[in-house]
Design a protein around this motif. Sequence first.
Motif, mmCIF file in Angstrom:
data_model
loop_
_atom_site.group_PDB
_atom_site.id
_atom_site.type_symbol
_atom_site.label_atom_id
_atom_site.label_comp_id
_atom_site.label_asym_id
_atom_site.label_seq_id
_atom_site.Cartn_x
_atom_site.Cartn_y
_atom_site.Cartn_z
ATOM 1 N N ARG A 94 -34.850 7.558 76.041
ATOM 2 C CA ARG A 94 -36.181 7.928 75.558
ATOM 3 C C ARG A 94 -36.108 8.198 74.060
ATOM 4 N N PRO B 238 -37.892 12.411 73.536
ATOM 5 C CA PRO B 238 -37.679 13.212 74.750
ATOM 6 C C PRO B 238 -38.246 14.612 74.668
ATOM 7 N N ASP C 56 -42.056 4.829 74.819
ATOM 8 C CA ASP C 56 -41.649 5.569 76.015
ATOM 9 C C ASP C 56 -42.679 5.401 77.130
#
Length: 564
Positions: A284, A287, A496
């Motif tokens: 990711r 994150p 993402d």
Amino acid sequence: MTASVTTLTAPVIVQTPDVRPRLRVRGLSVGFLRDGHRTDVVKNVSFDLEAGQCVAIVGESGSGKSVTARSIVGLAGQNAVVEAAELLLDGEDVTAFTPRRWREVRGRRIGFILQDALVSLDPLRPVGREIAEALRLHGWGTRASRRQRVLDLLTAVGVPSPERRARQRPGELSGGLRQRALIASAIALDPEIVVADEPTTALDVSVQAQVLAQLEQMKRRGVSLILISHDLSVVAHLADHILVMKGGEVVEHGRAHELLHYPRHEYTRRLIAAVPGGHTRDTRLAPDIDLPLPAAPEHQHRDVIEHDGPVLEASGLVKRYTSPDGSTQLAVDDVSFALEKGQTLGIVGESGSGKSTTARIALALETADAGTVTLLGRPWSAIPEQARRTLRRRIAVVYQDPLSSFDPRWTTERILLDALDGTEYSTAAQQRSRVRELIGQVGLSEAVLNRFPLRMSGGQRQRVAIARALAGSPQVIVLDEAVSALDVSVQAQILDLLVDLQDRLGVSYLFISHDLGVISHMSDQVLVMKDGAVVERGTPDDIFLRPQHPYTRQLVSALPTLDD
């Protein structure tokens, strides 16, 4: 936690006592007045700029970096309140400049390069005349000498055939040529300082490399640069010192190499981690961003056409265009590809390579002169539009600029309701439920449903564009430069999101981009296009670590990195 700007009472660039910087900024603050209320957008910014140096100001959209740049050149705006303990150009206090004095200084002593060359240049005036106008307004030379100066400037910034290009209007030039024309205009009077506001955004990697080379040459000639950018790889290529801005404040500053490789502030570390590339694949990019997670879809397995082979397949696509002079341009030359279920096929290449035309043929928005496209194993490109209607919602598209594809008079809810027309959601209750499900899937709250496009951030608009694309439960989504205009942190959130949606829905992506880092991060397979043809194909590691074609090697070598 944001670091206090009181740490910036000393200048960013260390000076020797006897050397006066070209530009000294101390405690710069900028606010805007509206209805008697002041909103502060820049707070207590300080730095020095020396001859032949580049100070970069980085941060996401809304951080205050562009307002800082515009304030330095006297273009903050009518309602702006600009305050500074010191704002000195060669020792002269620019806060006392009258509009007339600014007109004398701007262009001659400080040049300004804007981001969007198509908007910044007069679309009705040849670029040569526009550059010459800057010279004329400052009383430089004769008409003949100005004409020669324009040609010399265009040659200096790498514009081929300068005589012909000088006669052309901006709409007749590529994005890279327009950007170089803007640079030529900015440096026409040999200013000692040039402010470049996002000068390479949305340019392909080859053109970006050419623009960066021009800026690097200016530095070597002793020109001082202020570079405004959200692209940390570009910053690493040019900057000597970096200021990182967030919420109008400088949260970290330092020498470029030290800051990029040993960042102290959490926000700086997050910006650096958000830069996509091969090393970030399967991880990711954002994150720690505190955003609502996409909701699990209620209709994931509903109304899906089962097909064992490629979900989208092209064979031998050819497309020619006829120019006004009667000549023929081959835009797509024998292109073939296969996109598998739940995978991402990236198509990369510079402007004019044919990648967007290929995408439009895949969407059946353009008709190929030869070749065929199948969707979910069924004929797609070779059938009439009426016959395509039953399949049309199986393939969707997300463009670079959703604002231009939204009706500005419509709220988000109406945009999404319109996208549900012709789907299985037939009653008002079903449609309202589906709209709220779509908003949840793209990580937005229901509060955006009543907002108009202009009232949303770029990231929010792009999420709405993705929600609109998902409305008909497509099995293929074409993303045409869908993240190229977003700053690095918002881009990270959207990438993402796309990965999350692919994992949950099993959707396949045809991902068109000039950004090699994005393609490497997102793709399972990659096509490299040049002059309408596919010159290389393979996995991201094949393409970016072991390129075989000279053009692919050229693209990879032109890509700026944080290690520059």
